[in-house]
Design an enzyme around this catalytic site. Structure first.
Site, mmCIF file in Angstrom:
data_model
loop_
_atom_site.group_PDB
_atom_site.id
_atom_site.type_symbol
_atom_site.label_atom_id
_atom_site.label_comp_id
_atom_site.label_asym_id
_atom_site.label_seq_id
_atom_site.Cartn_x
_atom_site.Cartn_y
_atom_site.Cartn_z
ATOM 1 N N SER A 151 0.840 -1.204 0.000
ATOM 2 C CA SER A 151 0.000 0.000 0.000
ATOM 3 C C SER A 151 0.869 1.246 0.000
ATOM 4 O O SER A 151 1.994 1.231 0.516
ATOM 5 C CB SER A 151 -0.873 0.017 1.260
ATOM 6 O OG SER A 151 -1.504 1.270 1.406
ATOM 7 N N TYR A 164 -1.907 -1.093 10.212
ATOM 8 C CA TYR A 164 -2.059 -1.383 8.777
ATOM 9 C C TYR A 164 -0.743 -1.088 8.050
ATOM 10 O O TYR A 164 -0.267 -1.888 7.247
ATOM 11 C CB TYR A 164 -3.192 -0.531 8.216
ATOM 12 C CG TYR A 164 -3.465 -0.699 6.742
ATOM 13 C CD1 TYR A 164 -4.231 -1.758 6.271
ATOM 14 C CD2 TYR A 164 -2.976 0.223 5.807
ATOM 15 C CE1 TYR A 164 -4.498 -1.907 4.909
ATOM 16 C CE2 TYR A 164 -3.233 0.082 4.454
ATOM 17 C CZ TYR A 164 -3.997 -0.978 4.003
ATOM 18 O OH TYR A 164 -4.250 -1.121 2.666
HETATM 19 N N1 LIG Z 1 -8.535 0.403 -1.622
HETATM 20 C C1 LIG Z 1 -7.402 1.045 -1.409
HETATM 21 O O1 LIG Z 1 -7.364 2.288 -1.411
HETATM 22 C C2 LIG Z 1 -6.133 0.269 -1.163
HETATM 23 C C3 LIG Z 1 -4.927 0.991 -1.189
HETATM 24 C C4 LIG Z 1 -3.742 0.306 -0.950
HETATM 25 C C5 LIG Z 1 -3.752 -1.053 -0.725
HETATM 26 N N2 LIG Z 1 -4.937 -1.729 -0.728
HETATM 27 C C6 LIG Z 1 -4.862 -3.170 -0.482
HETATM 28 O O2 LIG Z 1 -5.462 -3.860 -1.579
HETATM 29 C C7 LIG Z 1 -6.029 -5.078 -1.105
HETATM 30 C C8 LIG Z 1 -7.470 -5.157 -1.558
HETATM 31 O O3 LIG Z 1 -8.185 -4.113 -0.929
HETATM 32 P P1 LIG Z 1 -9.578 -3.555 -1.456
HETATM 33 O O4 LIG Z 1 -9.521 -2.101 -1.302
HETATM 34 O O5 LIG Z 1 -9.891 -4.145 -2.768
HETATM 35 O O6 LIG Z 1 -10.537 -4.092 -0.290
HETATM 36 P P2 LIG Z 1 -11.926 -4.863 -0.328
HETATM 37 O O7 LIG Z 1 -12.419 -4.824 1.075
HETATM 38 O O8 LIG Z 1 -12.795 -4.340 -1.402
HETATM 39 O O9 LIG Z 1 -11.500 -6.355 -0.703
HETATM 40 C C9 LIG Z 1 -10.768 -7.164 0.194
HETATM 41 C C10 LIG Z 1 -11.271 -8.573 0.076
HETATM 42 O O10 LIG Z 1 -10.486 -9.405 0.949
HETATM 43 C C11 LIG Z 1 -11.369 -10.314 1.567
HETATM 44 N N3 LIG Z 1 -10.800 -10.794 2.831
HETATM 45 C C12 LIG Z 1 -10.702 -10.134 4.004
HETATM 46 N N4 LIG Z 1 -10.164 -10.924 4.933
HETATM 47 C C13 LIG Z 1 -9.907 -12.110 4.345
HETATM 48 C C14 LIG Z 1 -9.352 -13.336 4.780
HETATM 49 N N5 LIG Z 1 -8.966 -13.513 6.059
HETATM 50 N N6 LIG Z 1 -9.206 -14.333 3.887
HETATM 51 C C15 LIG Z 1 -9.616 -14.181 2.601
HETATM 52 N N7 LIG Z 1 -10.170 -13.059 2.133
HETATM 53 C C16 LIG Z 1 -10.307 -12.027 2.992
HETATM 54 C C17 LIG Z 1 -12.659 -9.542 1.774
HETATM 55 O O11 LIG Z 1 -13.774 -10.417 1.969
HETATM 56 C C18 LIG Z 1 -12.745 -8.738 0.492
HETATM 57 O O12 LIG Z 1 -13.463 -9.413 -0.517
HETATM 58 C C19 LIG Z 1 -5.853 -5.085 0.409
HETATM 59 O O13 LIG Z 1 -4.721 -5.867 0.743
HETATM 60 C C20 LIG Z 1 -5.627 -3.634 0.736
HETATM 61 O O14 LIG Z 1 -4.910 -3.468 1.922
HETATM 62 C C21 LIG Z 1 -6.123 -1.098 -0.932
#
Ligand SMILES: NC(=O)c1ccc[n+]([C@@H]2O[C@H](COP(=O)([O-])OP(=O)(O)OC[C@H]3O[C@@H](n4cnc5c(N)ncnc54)[C@H](O)[C@@H]3O)[C@@H](O)[C@H]2O)c1
Length: 269
Positions: A151, A164
């Site tokens: 991230s 985080y």
């Molecule tokens: N959205 C952002 O701005 C952003 C920025 C930087 C990094 N990220 C990273 O990208 C990744 C995806 O995030 P997102 O924004 O798409 O979030 P999101 O919440 O839309 O999707 C995350 C998914 O992970 C699943 N999940 C959670 N815990 C789990 C577990 N124990 N086992 C299996 N699945 C699990 C959830 O059910 C969900 O479907 C994450 O690692 C997040 O930290 C997101």
């Protein structure tokens, strides 16, 4: 490499890919992108219904996919999935550790349970995924590609998300260290560090109890982010999926231990 072959190297035909967190947001977009570019995709998520829905969407578009329920913090489940997929599909070529959670709040009041919970998913979950995939990939003559979600929070510190951020920084170091350890087996390990993208994780704050989105509140939070991002924009899940697809494909065959940063320029490292 010839130009036509170079373009083709961005495709992933014939590859078997596992995507965790495939039920929502960035994971879902990445699963769809990989399938659209030719991979057979295992969509894994702790929310099994959403994983199945993603797989069904891929199948409806003519792709190959299956949806599975998986808790990435459960080592036994992760190992079992990797073994089963490798046995049934003849190997695993791409493994995307995208599942993640957000826990936030003032550091000085942070409960230990919250710390344990986020470490178990965002750090140990990635560790288990790397290990399960790596064990299979090192036995394959063609190796494989592991891609981990970090991230921009690991590059540009923000308040109230210390736990985080340390997980995402840990993912970067895990990526680099593992890349050095198993590169000689043709297994590449890279990370993607996205900037802000509106997804289930980040958008839930703007959802009212009746399920509607408070657009005004959402815009009030996002407008300053746009202002301080060089490209004056937040990301779409597909902007991040493009980075996962590149790192999955043979177009990135000389890349390992790297962090790609689709973040609108908000952090330049
Ligand atoms: N959205 C952002 O701005 C952003 C920025 C930087 C990094 N990220 C990273 O990208 C990744 C995806 O995030 P997102 O924004 O798409 O979030 P999101 O919440 O839309 O999707 C995350 C998914 O992970 C699943 N999940 C959670 N815990 C789990 C577990 N124990 N086992 C299996 N699945 C699990 C959830 O059910 C969900 O479907 C994450 O690692 C997040 O930290 C997101």
């Amino acid at each position: 490499m010839e130009a036509t072959t170079l373009i083709e190297s961005f495709r992933v035909d014939g590859k078997v890919a596992v995507v965790t967190g495939a039920g929502s947001g960035i994971g879902r977009a990445s699963a769809l992108a990989l399938a659209g570019a030719g991979a057979a995709v295992v969509c894994a998520d702790i929310d099994g219904a959403s994983a199945t829905a993603a797989a069904q969407e891929i199948a409806a578009a003519g792709g190959v996919a299956e949806g599975v329920t998986l808790d990435v913090s459960n080592r036994g489940e992760v190992d079992a999935l990797a073994q089963r997929v490798a046995a049934e599909r003849g190997g695993i070529h791409v493994w995307c550790n995208i599942a993640g959670i957000m826990v936030e709040g003032p550091f000085l009041d942070a409960p230990e349970e919250d710390l344990d919970r986020i470490i178990s998913v965002n750090l140990k979950g990635v560790f288990f995924g790397c290990q399960a995939a790596g064990r299979i990939m090192v036995t394959q003559p063609e190796g494989g590609s592991i891609i981990n979600a970090s991230s921009a929070a690991a590059d540009a510190p923000s308040p109230n998300i210390v736990s985080y951020a340390i997980c995402k920084a840990g993912v970067v170091q895990m990526t680099k260290s593992l890349a050095v350890e198993i590169g000689k087996k043709k297994v590449r390990v890279n990370a993607v560090a996205p900037g802000f993208v509106l997804t289930g994780m980040t958008g839930r704050y703007f959802v009212r109890p009746d399920g509607t989105v408070d657009e005004e509140m959402q815009e009030a939070v996002i407008a300053p982010m746009r202002k301080f991002t060089p490209l004056r924009s937040i990301g779409e899940p597909e902007d991040i999926a493009a980075a996962f697809l590149y790192l999955a494909s043979d177009a990135s065959r000389f890349m390992t231990g790297q962090v790609l940063r689709p973040n609108g320029g908000v952090a330049m490292v």
